[in-house]
Write a protein that holds these residues in place. Structure first.
Motif, short mmCIF file in Angstrom:
data_model
loop_
_atom_site.label_atom_id
_atom_site.label_comp_id
_atom_site.label_asym_id
_atom_site.label_seq_id
_atom_site.Cartn_x
_atom_site.Cartn_y
_atom_site.Cartn_z
N CYS A 1 0.83 -1.21 0.00
CA CYS A 1 0.00 0.00 0.00
C CYS A 1 0.86 1.26 0.00
N CYS A 2 0.28 2.34 -0.49
CA CYS A 2 0.95 3.64 -0.54
C CYS A 2 1.27 4.13 0.88
N TYR A 3 2.46 4.63 1.06
CA TYR A 3 2.91 5.15 2.35
C TYR A 3 2.03 6.32 2.81
N TYR A 4 1.54 7.13 1.88
CA TYR A 4 0.80 8.34 2.22
C TYR A 4 -0.71 8.16 2.32
N CYS A 5 -1.32 7.42 1.39
CA CYS A 5 -2.79 7.32 1.39
C CYS A 5 -3.28 5.90 1.69
N GLN B 1 0.53 17.49 5.92
CA GLN B 1 -0.29 18.57 6.47
C GLN B 1 -1.22 19.14 5.40
N SER B 2 -0.73 19.29 4.19
CA SER B 2 -1.57 19.82 3.11
C SER B 2 -2.68 18.84 2.76
N LYS B 3 -2.42 17.51 2.86
CA LYS B 3 -3.46 16.50 2.62
C LYS B 3 -4.55 16.58 3.70
N LYS B 4 -4.14 16.80 4.95
CA LYS B 4 -5.12 16.90 6.04
C LYS B 4 -6.01 18.12 5.85
#
Length: 91
Positions: free
Chosen positions: A23-27, A85-88
Motif C-alpha cells: 500500500c501507498c505510504y501516504y494514502c 499537512q496539506s493533505k489533512k
C-alpha cells in the motif's frame, strides 16, 4: 549503472513495497507494481524520498518509501511533513 546495481535497487524497492503491505505510504491504497498497469496510472507504485533530494535528503533506504503515482506526483518536492499537512487540510 550495471545490471547488478539495477537488480539490487529493484529488490530493495520490492522489499519496501512488501514492508508497507503493498500500500501507498501516504494514502494507504493498494498499489500496482511496474508492468501491471500503464505508466502514469494513479495507483502505480513509485519510489519516493521522504525528504526530497532537492532539500538535502539522501537516496539511502531510511529515506525511501513506496508511494502511489498520484501521491508522489502531488507531493512533488515537498518534505513529507508539509505534504501530509496539506493533505489533512484538503480533507
Amino acid at each position: 549503472m550495471s545490471k547488478r546495481s539495477r537488480r539490487r535497487q529493484k529488490n530493495q524497492f520490492d522489499r519496501i513495497i512488501s514492508e508497507q503491505g503493498g500500500c501507498c505510504y501516504y494514502c494507504n491504497v493498494p498499489m500496482f507494481r511496474f508492468g501491471e498497469v500503464p505508466d502514469g496510472h494513479p495507483r502505480m507504485a513509485t519510489k519516493d524520498h521522504r525528504i526530497p533530494q532537492a532539500h538535502g535528503g539522501s537516496g539511502r533506504r531510511e529515506n525511501l518509501v513506496a508511494a502511489c503515482f498520484a501521491c508522489n506526483n502531488s507531493k512533488d518536492c515537498k518534505p513529507e511533513e508539509e505534504f501530509t499537512q496539506s493533505k489533512k487540510k484538503a480533507a
